[in-house]
Design an enzyme around this catalytic site. Structure first.
Site, PDB file in Angstrom:
ATOM      1  N   ARG A 259       0.842  -1.196   0.000  1.00  0.00           N
ATOM      2  CA  ARG A 259       0.000   0.000   0.000  1.00  0.00           C
ATOM      3  C   ARG A 259       0.879   1.248   0.000  1.00  0.00           C
ATOM      4  O   ARG A 259       2.040   1.212   0.394  1.00  0.00           O
ATOM      5  CB  ARG A 259      -0.913   0.020   1.235  1.00  0.00           C
ATOM      6  CG  ARG A 259      -1.897  -1.145   1.335  1.00  0.00           C
ATOM      7  CD  ARG A 259      -2.764  -0.990   2.574  1.00  0.00           C
ATOM      8  NE  ARG A 259      -3.730  -2.076   2.725  1.00  0.00           N
ATOM      9  CZ  ARG A 259      -3.517  -3.169   3.435  1.00  0.00           C
ATOM     10  NH1 ARG A 259      -2.364  -3.321   4.079  1.00  0.00           N
ATOM     11  NH2 ARG A 259      -4.440  -4.098   3.526  1.00  0.00           N
ATOM     12  N   TYR A 388     -10.020  -9.697  -5.660  1.00  0.00           N
ATOM     13  CA  TYR A 388      -9.001  -9.746  -6.692  1.00  0.00           C
ATOM     14  C   TYR A 388      -9.250 -10.877  -7.688  1.00  0.00           C
ATOM     15  O   TYR A 388      -8.684 -10.885  -8.783  1.00  0.00           O
ATOM     16  CB  TYR A 388      -7.616  -9.905  -6.060  1.00  0.00           C
ATOM     17  CG  TYR A 388      -7.183  -8.698  -5.268  1.00  0.00           C
ATOM     18  CD1 TYR A 388      -6.766  -7.534  -5.908  1.00  0.00           C
ATOM     19  CD2 TYR A 388      -7.215  -8.697  -3.883  1.00  0.00           C
ATOM     20  CE1 TYR A 388      -6.382  -6.410  -5.187  1.00  0.00           C
ATOM     21  CE2 TYR A 388      -6.845  -7.586  -3.150  1.00  0.00           C
ATOM     22  CZ  TYR A 388      -6.426  -6.442  -3.810  1.00  0.00           C
ATOM     23  OH  TYR A 388      -6.057  -5.339  -3.084  1.00  0.00           O
TER      24      TYR A 388
END
Length: 410
Positions: A259, A388
């Site tokens: 991130r 995902y």
């Protein structure tokens, strides 16, 4: 200028030099700070008592003076240097700028009190991470200011469903469905807290209407391996300090799918060169992960540390290229610029998260278990990793079953 003002400018100059501003910037900042002090002296205003409104008024007058002297308005970014110099002066004198808001009425006092207590509740009772707390607090302050301005201090206790609906209608026009749903969640949290603490008679959290978002309804942007290679190669050719830094950041994004905040908070001591390991703190989940330091990543980071990183006391690895030298505030502009330079145009968003999506898809295609993918990405549960799966559409087509009866139709 009084002796004390001269001493103040000298102190400001010393501070700016210690923060490694260039001599030209130091001179400009001090010149504008000196002009602002002269302006205050003519009006008998103490620099310790300056407000934001007074600074804005001074800058408007400065623009008018510029136009009067030169017959034209200054450029759209002209105000940035005088503004930065004045703000540096006020941070030095007042210790904080912009100043913390002060209560001017009973409504302000109540709003500040509730906000401070709500912040503590979010941290200690809900266990939220700092970015989440900031988002919830912004919504809380905005809602409280809106409601108290309309109905006063006494009106908070009698908060109604109609008030909640009117607020959501106010927020809705400029927001996407996803953003509006986030607003609703934050408002529900505040209303629940207000009821728990006895500031609202009825728990209205269940009456906040939000748009329905269906599971996996949107497919986020994702890069393929060729596009990632092109971005990395383009950034590698840039040997400037910014280029060395950005290449190292892109390597971390591509290799681990970290991130933005995990990269921005990465510290020098988090890389163990002896054991070739990297320590990642997942600030969103408060978990930690130890990852092997891959060779391309290590080489890129080392090149930046040796030839690109400015001299600073900051412990974070990635630092701004301009003074004051501190950690980066965000990576979005960095990634967007490097994608553009490489001629890569994702169909949707072009922030650092698209590298995270790409890494997840790559591991899915390599048959890595979903739990392992979640651990690497710093997810709390496998449910966070499930979205995902929708990105690997080509892989899903290869295992699709034939629809019964299609042979007859053919």
């Amino acid at each position: 200028m009084s002796k004390s003002d001269c001493e103040l400018i000298a102190e400001l100059k010393a501070v700016l030099i210690s923060q490694q501003y260039s001599p030209v910037v130091v001179g400009n900042y001090c010149a504008y700070a000196r002009g602002f002090l002269d302006h205050l002296a003519r009006r008998n205003i103490l620099v310790t008592d300056v407000t934001e409104a007074q600074v804005e008024r001074y800058l408007r007058d400065a623009v008018a003076l510029f136009r009067q002297r030169r017959g034209r308005r200054p450029g759209p970014r002209w105000h940035q240097i005088p503004c930065a110099g004045i703000h540096a002066l006020l941070r030095l004198v007042q210790g904080q700028w912009p100043p913390a808001p002060k209560a001017t009425c009973a409504a302000d006092a109540l709003r500040f009190t509730i906000s401070n207590e709500y912040e503590t509740w979010l941290h200690e009772e809900r266990g939220f991470a700092r970015p989440s707390i900031d988002a919830f607090l912004w919504e809380a302050r905005h809602f409280l200011a809106w409601q108290l301005e309309r109905c006063g201090v006494e009106g908070l206790m009698d908060l109604s469903i109609g008030d909640v609906d009117r607020y959501m209608d106010l927020r809705a026009p400029k927001l996407t469905r996803c953003s509006l749903k986030a607003v609703a969640e934050r408002l529900r949290s505040l209303l629940r807290y207000l009821h728990i603490t006895g500031r609202v008679t009825t728990d209205l959290s269940g009456h906040v209407i939000a748009p329905t978002l269906y599971a996996y309804e949107g497919v986020p942007s994702v890069l393929d391996r060729g596009q990632i290679a092109a971005v990395l190669e383009s950034a590698k050719k840039d040997k400037t300090p910014a280029g060395l830094r950005d290449h190292a950041i892109l390597q971390l994004l591509a290799a681990y799918g970290l991130r933005s905040g995990e990269i921005r908070h990465l510290r020098i001591e988090d890389i163990d060169w002896r054991t070739e390991a990297i320590h990642v703190r997942h600030y969103k989940t408060r978990a930690t992960t130890f990852l092997p330091l891959l060779e391309p990543v290590g080489e890129a980071v080392l090149a930046y540390l040796r030839s690109g990183r400015p001299v600073t006391d900051a412990r974070e690895i990635f630092i701004r290229t301009r003074a004051p030298y501190r950690k980066l505030d965000k990576l979005y502009s960095v990634v967007r610029r490097r994608l553009r330079d490489a001629g890569v145009q994702p169909p949707g968003k072009c922030g650092p998260h698209i590298f995270r999506h790409a890494r997840a898809v790559e591991m899915l295609r390599a048959a890595v278990p979903q739990k392992v993918i979640g651990d690497l990405l710093g997810h709390r549960s496998t449910g966070s990793t499930a979205p995902y799966l929708k990105l690997a559409t080509e892989d899903l087509r290869t295992v699709a079953l034939d629809v019964p009866g299609m042979e007859v139709l053919a």
